[in-house]
Design a protein around this motif. Sequence first.
Motif, PDB file in Angstrom:
ATOM      1  N   ALA A 283       0.823  -1.213   0.000  1.00 39.03           N
ATOM      2  CA  ALA A 283       0.000   0.000   0.000  1.00 39.03           C
ATOM      3  C   ALA A 283       0.853   1.257   0.000  1.00 39.03           C
ATOM      4  N   HIS A 284       2.006   1.207   0.681  1.00 41.92           N
ATOM      5  CA  HIS A 284       2.882   2.381   0.760  1.00 41.92           C
ATOM      6  C   HIS A 284       3.286   2.872  -0.624  1.00 41.92           C
ATOM      7  N   ILE A 346     -11.600   3.329  -6.908  1.00 40.69           N
ATOM      8  CA  ILE A 346     -11.767   2.002  -6.301  1.00 40.69           C
ATOM      9  C   ILE A 346     -11.138   1.940  -4.911  1.00 40.69           C
ATOM     10  N   ASP A 347     -10.723   3.118  -4.415  1.00 37.46           N
ATOM     11  CA  ASP A 347     -10.122   3.218  -3.072  1.00 37.46           C
ATOM     12  C   ASP A 347      -8.982   2.211  -2.932  1.00 37.46           C
ATOM     13  N   LEU A 348      -8.064   2.252  -3.914  1.00 39.53           N
ATOM     14  CA  LEU A 348      -7.029   1.229  -4.007  1.00 39.53           C
ATOM     15  C   LEU A 348      -6.072   1.251  -2.822  1.00 39.53           C
ATOM     16  N   VAL A 349      -5.745   2.434  -2.309  1.00 39.27           N
ATOM     17  CA  VAL A 349      -4.826   2.491  -1.170  1.00 39.27           C
ATOM     18  C   VAL A 349      -5.432   1.763   0.024  1.00 39.27           C
ATOM     19  N   ALA A 350      -6.704   2.028   0.301  1.00 46.49           N
ATOM     20  CA  ALA A 350      -7.372   1.358   1.423  1.00 46.49           C
ATOM     21  C   ALA A 350      -7.442  -0.151   1.192  1.00 46.49           C
ATOM     22  N   LYS A 351      -7.705  -0.532  -0.045  1.00 47.25           N
ATOM     23  CA  LYS A 351      -7.770  -1.963  -0.367  1.00 47.25           C
ATOM     24  C   LYS A 351      -6.420  -2.628  -0.135  1.00 47.25           C
ATOM     25  N   LYS A 352      -5.350  -1.961  -0.584  1.00 47.32           N
ATOM     26  CA  LYS A 352      -4.004  -2.497  -0.383  1.00 47.32           C
ATOM     27  C   LYS A 352      -3.646  -2.545   1.105  1.00 47.32           C
ATOM     28  N   GLN A 353      -4.089  -1.537   1.854  1.00 45.35           N
ATOM     29  CA  GLN A 353      -3.827  -1.523   3.289  1.00 45.35           C
ATOM     30  C   GLN A 353      -4.490  -2.714   3.975  1.00 45.35           C
ATOM     31  N   GLU A 354      -5.685  -3.034   3.547  1.00 46.29           N
ATOM     32  CA  GLU A 354      -6.377  -4.190   4.118  1.00 46.29           C
ATOM     33  C   GLU A 354      -5.658  -5.487   3.751  1.00 46.29           C
ATOM     34  N   ASP A 356      -2.471  -5.752   3.147  1.00 47.51           N
ATOM     35  CA  ASP A 356      -1.234  -5.784   3.931  1.00 47.51           C
ATOM     36  C   ASP A 356      -1.503  -6.140   5.392  1.00 47.51           C
ATOM     37  N   ALA A 357      -2.634  -5.667   5.915  1.00 46.42           N
ATOM     38  CA  ALA A 357      -2.992  -6.004   7.295  1.00 46.42           C
ATOM     39  C   ALA A 357      -3.253  -7.503   7.427  1.00 46.42           C
ATOM     40  N   ALA A 358      -3.933  -8.070   6.432  1.00 45.67           N
ATOM     41  CA  ALA A 358      -4.181  -9.514   6.441  1.00 45.67           C
ATOM     42  C   ALA A 358      -2.878 -10.284   6.311  1.00 45.67           C
ATOM     43  N   LEU A 359      -1.957  -9.754   5.507  1.00 47.15           N
ATOM     44  CA  LEU A 359      -0.651 -10.401   5.347  1.00 47.15           C
ATOM     45  C   LEU A 359       0.123 -10.363   6.662  1.00 47.15           C
ATOM     46  N   ALA A 360       0.083  -9.221   7.357  1.00 50.42           N
ATOM     47  CA  ALA A 360       0.773  -9.094   8.641  1.00 50.42           C
ATOM     48  C   ALA A 360       0.194 -10.068   9.663  1.00 50.42           C
ATOM     49  N   GLU A 361      -1.122 -10.224   9.633  1.00 44.33           N
ATOM     50  CA  GLU A 361      -1.773 -11.164  10.548  1.00 44.33           C
ATOM     51  C   GLU A 361      -1.326 -12.590  10.262  1.00 44.33           C
TER      52      GLU A 361
END
Length: 725
Positions: A283-284, A346-354, A356-361
């Motif tokens: 996302a960054h 498509i709110d791509l940054v927010a989608k990518k952040q989600e 990445d959060a799932a990946l971190a989990e």
Amino acid sequence: MNKKILSITLASTLSVAALGLLGYKFRDEGMFPLSEIHKIDLKKAGLKIEPNEVYNPNGISLVDALVNVGGCTGSFVSDEGLIITNHHCAFSAVQLASTPQNDYLNNGFVARIREQEIEAKGLTCRITESYEDVSDRILGSVANIENPATRLQMITNQMKNIAAEAEQKDPTIKAEVSEMFIGKTYVLFRYKTIQDVRLVYVPNRQIGEFGGETDNWVWPRHTGDYAFMRAYVGKDGKPAKYSKDNVPFKPKKSLKVNASGTNEEDFVFILGYPGRTFRHRPAHFVDYQAKYVLPYTSELYDFQNATMENIGKKDKATEIKLATRIKRNANVMKNYRGKLAGIKGIDLVAKKQEEDAALAEFINGNVEVKAQYGNLMANIDQLYKQINGDANRDLWLSQIYNSTSLINIARNINVFKSNLNQQPSAQKQSYFDANVGRLKQVLSNIYDAYHIDADRRIFKRMMLDAVAFTPNQRVAAVDKIINRGSNSEAMVDDYINDTFGLTKLKDQNYVFSSLLKSPKSISDYNDGLLLLENDIARQIAELKPEKDRRDGILNKLMGDYVNVKEKFLNKGFVPDANSTLRLTYGYVRGYSPADATYMSPYTTIKGIIEKGASGNPDFYYPNIIKELWNKKDFGSFAKKDLNDVPVGFLYNMDTTGGNSGSPIMNANGELIGVNFDRAYGATINDYAWNESYSRSIGVDIRYVLWAASKIDKADFLLKEMGVNP
């Protein structure tokens, strides 16, 4: 998942499900490298020929008809080296060949005999000969290297060494090692380069650029974006520089042209050289693009173009001189604004952040994975904080040379001068003699698109941008000119007036005949622009170690990011595009860009006439088009259900920059169109691809053949391609 993303996802899922009931075929994204083609079930998708007829490493196949020409893709359409590509891919060469007396840029060009074909200056053809995975060799050489900058430098050196080794084994080829997955996968490509390329047929600009910037990246589209060139080689069949004694190149394979075209939902595929995509980034990265790169670059290019267009109104020669630069800027500008709209849409940054959060989990929930990648997401976050902190200055430094021609000229002279002064006295003359010709060629290319008034105004914009930077992002060269807190704009004006007034770099004749006359003449010369450029170059050099450190860290982090994402999703990925030969496939298909709106997949000549009635100069067209249409003089190139000649068409293939000029082929591997653009919503393809909004645009081969035959009387080309008018 937030409500906006949920609604988009549900809408996409429902529309896919509904269309599936109607018998529509769907596919995932994919710009497949040659090495991955065997993993695709192309026969199931609709291909009627055997897959090894598309790519056969042990024999001749359609791949052998492909060329990379001027950063675009082209394809051989005869055994006499005839190439079809886009009008905009030939644009710079046509501009360089044009004069106010012979304005090929606006009037078009047709060479009815070989002797009339003219040199396409600045263009070469590159043909992929073979490829080889060298990842183990490269990554094995840095297995025990911890320092990120050193690791990246060793990877870069190893890539160069492997390429040099390949060229030493076969001096007839040009070799490059391409990074397929950042920090993970590397492939050696061997290319043959044809140096003599000539213009054969370029349509009138009102055909080749119909719609101008009004229609750029927009559907419906009616642009005849095509051009024909020819590749030449020496009489011995080997690549050679332009010479009247050269002969047409004999390709291993040329494409058969199918004048019947396509119908909706027909299977189609493309072979080409897509530029760069960035789908396997966190996302960054997308956030950095949306906050800094895309808005800054598009706004800067908008200013540059407005400046150059106003100056170009003074006379025809100036208009022609600046045309290529304006066209390139405009294309990038609208593309970047489309990407910005797509990222927000498509709110791509927010989608990518989600994601990445799932990946971190996932990382934190697996002991083994956490032991290896536990700090990955935190390290990515920390690195991008540093990158974002310098974004404005870094973007300025990356654009200053492209923005101001005289600064770019100063850079090339300073580099040459520095290298010359480092030579022992006895070797200065020989170094000068060996390299001054190459320098003159580089400078000549810059002067070809240079106008002093445009340079002054754009340079002022760049200087004032730098004046406004925060204290931690200062440009040292600019700070030497202005005093903080004073009237900065007045000081910039005074500096530009003095420096541009005194510099002799603005005079190409002086530079070539006097400044570059001898080692002494160039060593003795100095002026304000050379001094300014030295200061800019010095700061870039001072920043380089930190940039190298960050690039090295990023290289390793992105390799780890892809590795752990593959574990998380339990699947492999198609590598991001990187200008190497790829295949993408799909179907001729319309789409719905907005509620209650459906875009059909074909446009016709009727649409050209309708747009022409608007009075917009971008929609002017040659009168003969309306005359022929009124008479329904379509020859054999009409599409029966439309009772018209199809001009452009849509398909859901995965394309990006570099795919311009790519041949669009049917299920039998026959040429039925030439790719040239994407719909506005698909400019986001570089970061994300989706069936619902990703549509590419091609010029229908029936329109190409109709215009060539009926408008430009180029039936000789149709005959060469085996097509009956």
